[in-house]
Design a protein around this motif. Structure first.
Motif, PDB file in Angstrom:
ATOM      1  N   ALA A  82      84.120  49.212  44.940  1.00 40.54           N
ATOM      2  CA  ALA A  82      83.321  50.345  44.465  1.00 40.54           C
ATOM      3  C   ALA A  82      82.989  51.228  45.657  1.00 40.54           C
ATOM      4  CB  ALA A  82      82.039  49.857  43.793  1.00 40.54           C
ATOM      5  N   TRP A  83      82.846  52.529  45.416  1.00 45.00           N
ATOM      6  CA  TRP A  83      82.524  53.452  46.500  1.00 45.00           C
ATOM      7  C   TRP A  83      81.719  54.624  45.972  1.00 45.00           C
ATOM      8  CZ3 TRP A  83      84.243  58.457  45.926  1.00 45.00           C
ATOM      9  CH2 TRP A  83      85.290  58.656  45.009  1.00 45.00           C
ATOM     10  N   THR A  84      81.061  55.318  46.889  1.00 45.19           N
ATOM     11  CA  THR A  84      80.336  56.534  46.565  1.00 45.19           C
ATOM     12  C   THR A  84      80.317  57.427  47.793  1.00 45.19           C
ATOM     13  OG1 THR A  84      78.274  57.412  45.629  1.00 45.19           O
ATOM     14  CG2 THR A  84      78.056  55.660  47.254  1.00 45.19           C
ATOM     15  N   VAL A  85      80.105  58.710  47.585  1.00 38.32           N
ATOM     16  CA  VAL A  85      79.999  59.683  48.674  1.00 38.32           C
ATOM     17  C   VAL A  85      78.627  60.345  48.570  1.00 38.32           C
ATOM     18  CG1 VAL A  85      80.900  61.851  49.611  1.00 38.32           C
ATOM     19  CG2 VAL A  85      82.480  60.084  48.799  1.00 38.32           C
ATOM     20  N   PHE A  86      77.967  60.529  49.707  1.00 34.75           N
ATOM     21  CA  PHE A  86      76.619  61.095  49.705  1.00 34.75           C
ATOM     22  C   PHE A  86      76.448  62.032  50.894  1.00 34.75           C
ATOM     23  CE2 PHE A  86      76.703  57.117  51.950  1.00 34.75           C
ATOM     24  CZ  PHE A  86      75.962  57.332  53.098  1.00 34.75           C
ATOM     25  N   THR A  87      75.445  62.894  50.796  1.00 32.55           N
ATOM     26  CA  THR A  87      75.179  63.900  51.826  1.00 32.55           C
ATOM     27  C   THR A  87      74.140  63.393  52.817  1.00 32.55           C
ATOM     28  OG1 THR A  87      75.670  65.674  50.257  1.00 32.55           O
ATOM     29  CG2 THR A  87      74.431  66.275  52.234  1.00 32.55           C
ATOM     30  N   LEU A  88      74.384  63.655  54.086  1.00 31.75           N
ATOM     31  CA  LEU A  88      73.508  63.192  55.162  1.00 31.75           C
ATOM     32  C   LEU A  88      72.427  64.216  55.490  1.00 31.75           C
ATOM     33  CD1 LEU A  88      76.298  61.887  57.544  1.00 31.75           C
ATOM     34  CD2 LEU A  88      74.600  60.451  56.404  1.00 31.75           C
ATOM     35  N   SER A  89      71.390  63.739  56.182  1.00 29.14           N
ATOM     36  CA  SER A  89      70.394  64.615  56.798  1.00 29.14           C
ATOM     37  C   SER A  89      70.113  64.058  58.189  1.00 29.14           C
ATOM     38  CB  SER A  89      69.106  64.655  55.972  1.00 29.14           C
ATOM     39  OG  SER A  89      68.361  63.466  56.160  1.00 29.14           O
ATOM     40  N   ASN A  90      69.429  64.835  59.017  1.00 27.32           N
ATOM     41  CA  ASN A  90      69.129  64.385  60.378  1.00 27.32           C
ATOM     42  C   ASN A  90      67.782  63.680  60.485  1.00 27.32           C
ATOM     43  OD1 ASN A  90      71.369  65.033  62.080  1.00 27.32           O
ATOM     44  ND2 ASN A  90      70.913  67.201  61.739  1.00 27.32           N
ATOM     45  N   ASP A  91      67.186  63.338  59.353  1.00 25.65           N
ATOM     46  CA  ASP A  91      65.878  62.692  59.347  1.00 25.65           C
ATOM     47  C   ASP A  91      66.047  61.174  59.324  1.00 25.65           C
ATOM     48  OD1 ASP A  91      63.268  61.946  59.099  1.00 25.65           O
ATOM     49  OD2 ASP A  91      63.013  62.693  57.052  1.00 25.65           O
ATOM     50  N   LEU A  92      65.777  60.520  60.454  1.00 26.77           N
ATOM     51  CA  LEU A  92      65.881  59.064  60.524  1.00 26.77           C
ATOM     52  C   LEU A  92      64.542  58.371  60.293  1.00 26.77           C
ATOM     53  CD1 LEU A  92      68.345  58.442  63.501  1.00 26.77           C
ATOM     54  CD2 LEU A  92      68.751  58.073  61.067  1.00 26.77           C
ATOM     55  N   THR A  93      63.528  59.124  59.882  1.00 31.82           N
ATOM     56  CA  THR A  93      62.235  58.496  59.619  1.00 31.82           C
ATOM     57  C   THR A  93      62.223  57.774  58.273  1.00 31.82           C
ATOM     58  OG1 THR A  93      61.342  60.516  58.612  1.00 31.82           O
ATOM     59  CG2 THR A  93      61.039  60.234  60.994  1.00 31.82           C
ATOM     60  N   THR A  94      63.209  58.057  57.425  1.00 28.77           N
ATOM     61  CA  THR A  94      63.317  57.373  56.134  1.00 28.77           C
ATOM     62  C   THR A  94      64.758  56.919  55.919  1.00 28.77           C
ATOM     63  OG1 THR A  94      63.755  59.443  54.955  1.00 28.77           O
ATOM     64  CG2 THR A  94      61.458  58.730  55.104  1.00 28.77           C
ATOM     65  N   ASP A  95      64.939  55.952  55.051  1.00 29.68           N
ATOM     66  CA  ASP A  95      66.276  55.479  54.702  1.00 29.68           C
ATOM     67  C   ASP A  95      66.922  56.419  53.689  1.00 29.68           C
ATOM     68  OD1 ASP A  95      65.989  53.121  56.265  1.00 29.68           O
ATOM     69  OD2 ASP A  95      64.883  52.171  54.622  1.00 29.68           O
ATOM     70  N   ILE A  96      68.238  56.485  53.735  1.00 23.84           N
ATOM     71  CA  ILE A  96      69.012  57.217  52.735  1.00 23.84           C
ATOM     72  C   ILE A  96      69.573  56.211  51.735  1.00 23.84           C
ATOM     73  CG2 ILE A  96      71.137  58.525  52.326  1.00 23.84           C
ATOM     74  CD1 ILE A  96      70.720  59.963  54.911  1.00 23.84           C
ATOM     75  N   PHE A  97      69.455  56.522  50.444  1.00 23.75           N
ATOM     76  CA  PHE A  97      70.023  55.680  49.398  1.00 23.75           C
ATOM     77  C   PHE A  97      70.996  56.495  48.558  1.00 23.75           C
ATOM     78  CE2 PHE A  97      66.209  53.278  50.375  1.00 23.75           C
ATOM     79  CZ  PHE A  97      66.652  51.970  50.303  1.00 23.75           C
ATOM     80  N   ALA A  98      72.045  55.833  48.095  1.00 26.21           N
ATOM     81  CA  ALA A  98      73.016  56.462  47.204  1.00 26.21           C
ATOM     82  C   ALA A  98      73.286  55.514  46.043  1.00 26.21           C
ATOM     83  CB  ALA A  98      74.315  56.765  47.949  1.00 26.21           C
ATOM     84  N   GLN A 158      72.384  50.363  44.123  1.00 28.63           N
ATOM     85  CA  GLN A 158      72.301  51.345  45.201  1.00 28.63           C
ATOM     86  C   GLN A 158      72.750  50.723  46.522  1.00 28.63           C
ATOM     87  OE1 GLN A 158      68.080  52.525  44.992  1.00 28.63           O
ATOM     88  NE2 GLN A 158      68.763  54.588  44.482  1.00 28.63           N
ATOM     89  N   ILE A 159      73.195  51.584  47.433  1.00 26.13           N
ATOM     90  CA  ILE A 159      73.423  51.187  48.815  1.00 26.13           C
ATOM     91  C   ILE A 159      72.704  52.200  49.697  1.00 26.13           C
ATOM     92  CG2 ILE A 159      75.620  50.052  48.380  1.00 26.13           C
ATOM     93  CD1 ILE A 159      77.013  52.582  49.398  1.00 26.13           C
ATOM     94  N   GLY A 160      72.443  51.834  50.941  1.00 24.84           N
ATOM     95  CA  GLY A 160      71.738  52.776  51.801  1.00 24.84           C
ATOM     96  C   GLY A 160      71.627  52.263  53.216  1.00 24.84           C
ATOM     97  N   GLY A 161      70.821  52.977  53.989  1.00 22.80           N
ATOM     98  CA  GLY A 161      70.617  52.582  55.369  1.00 22.80           C
ATOM     99  C   GLY A 161      69.840  53.625  56.137  1.00 22.80           C
ATOM    100  N   ASN A 162      69.576  53.315  57.393  1.00 22.74           N
ATOM    101  CA  ASN A 162      68.888  54.237  58.289  1.00 22.74           C
ATOM    102  C   ASN A 162      69.956  55.101  58.967  1.00 22.74           C
ATOM    103  OD1 ASN A 162      66.685  53.940  61.168  1.00 22.74           O
ATOM    104  ND2 ASN A 162      66.634  55.391  59.492  1.00 22.74           N
ATOM    105  N   LEU A 163      70.426  56.104  58.200  1.00 19.60           N
ATOM    106  CA  LEU A 163      71.567  56.936  58.577  1.00 19.60           C
ATOM    107  C   LEU A 163      71.141  58.371  58.826  1.00 19.60           C
ATOM    108  CD1 LEU A 163      73.608  55.527  55.665  1.00 19.60           C
ATOM    109  CD2 LEU A 163      74.642  55.582  57.920  1.00 19.60           C
ATOM    110  N   GLY A 164      71.857  59.042  59.717  1.00 23.10           N
ATOM    111  CA  GLY A 164      71.647  60.461  59.949  1.00 23.10           C
ATOM    112  C   GLY A 164      72.975  61.145  60.192  1.00 23.10           C
TER     113      GLY A 164
END
Length: 220
Positions: free
Chosen positions: A103-119, A67-73
């Motif tokens: 390697a790459w992946t595409v994922f959908t964002l949200s405006n919630d920065l209280t949690t990390d997004i993982f893909a 997985q990859i991720g981050g504190n993204l919005g």
């Protein structure tokens, strides 16, 4: 007559068994964590057009990235990609729209920065230097995102960005962003059963020899 096994021999046999059990287990966890989570924010460094943000990371052993991720919005979709680097302090070759991808992946964002997004992203990487990059405008990603900068940098932080006009990569000026790579190292090879039996037999023979010598010394 019941034969008593010395305590040291028992401990040696138990240790041998525990070593074999541990050898067959993979180790999973964070391969990259550029910052620990700070105060949730509603803004950050922008990700759009030619402006991408990434971080270098180093692997000492073959690692299966999961997985990859981050504190993204943001809104829409972003891409996350891994590229190889020529040295620990190198920048990706090419621009934000042309750098080579492992390697790459595409994922959908949200405006919630209280949690990390993982893909999910599945690739096995050998020892070496790599970079994780987030952006838009490639692989079908067409959103607009941002990375919160209210996090606390770790020693792993080695963040860079691409120029929003030329797409060329530059160092410096980006702090507090939380980028994550999750992976696991393959399990250590488990000894063949015959080898384990031989090792256990050897331990028992040595233990028995030492025990007999001790008994002889006590009765002489």
């Amino acid at each position: 007559m019941m034969t008593r096994i010395p305590r040291q021999l028992k401990l040696a046999i138990v240790a041998l068994g525990l070593t074999a059990a541990a050898a067959g287990q993979a180790r999973a966890g964070l391969v990259l964590e550029t910052a620990t989570a700070g105060t949730p924010a509603t803004y950050g460094y922008s990700l759009f057009s030619n402006q991408t943000i990434g971080s270098r990371f180093h692997l000492d052993t073959t690692t299966a990235i999961t997985q990859i991720g981050g504190n993204l919005g943001g809104s829409g979709t972003l891409f996350g990609a891994i590229t190889a680097l020529s040295a620990p302090d190198a920048l990706p070759t090419g621009t934000s729209l042309t750098f080579p991808v492992l390697a790459w992946t595409v994922f959908t964002l949200s405006n919630d920065l209280t949690t990390d997004i993982f893909a999910n992203l599945s690739v096995t990487l050998g020892p070496g230097d790599y970079a994780l990059i987030f952006g838009t405008g490639r692989f079908g990603a067409d959103g607009t995102g941002y990375l919160s900068f209210d996090n606390d940098d770790t020693p792993q932080s080695s963040v860079f960005f691409s120029n929003d006009t030329t797409g060329e990569y530059n160092d410096g000026g980006v702090t507090g962003v939380r980028l994550l790579v999750v992976g696991e190292t393959p399990p250590v090879a488990v000894p063949e059963p015959s080898a384990m039996v031989s090792a256990a037999t050897g331990v028992m023979m040595l233990g028995g020899f030492a025990w007999r010598r001790r008994r002889k010394a006590m009765t002489s």
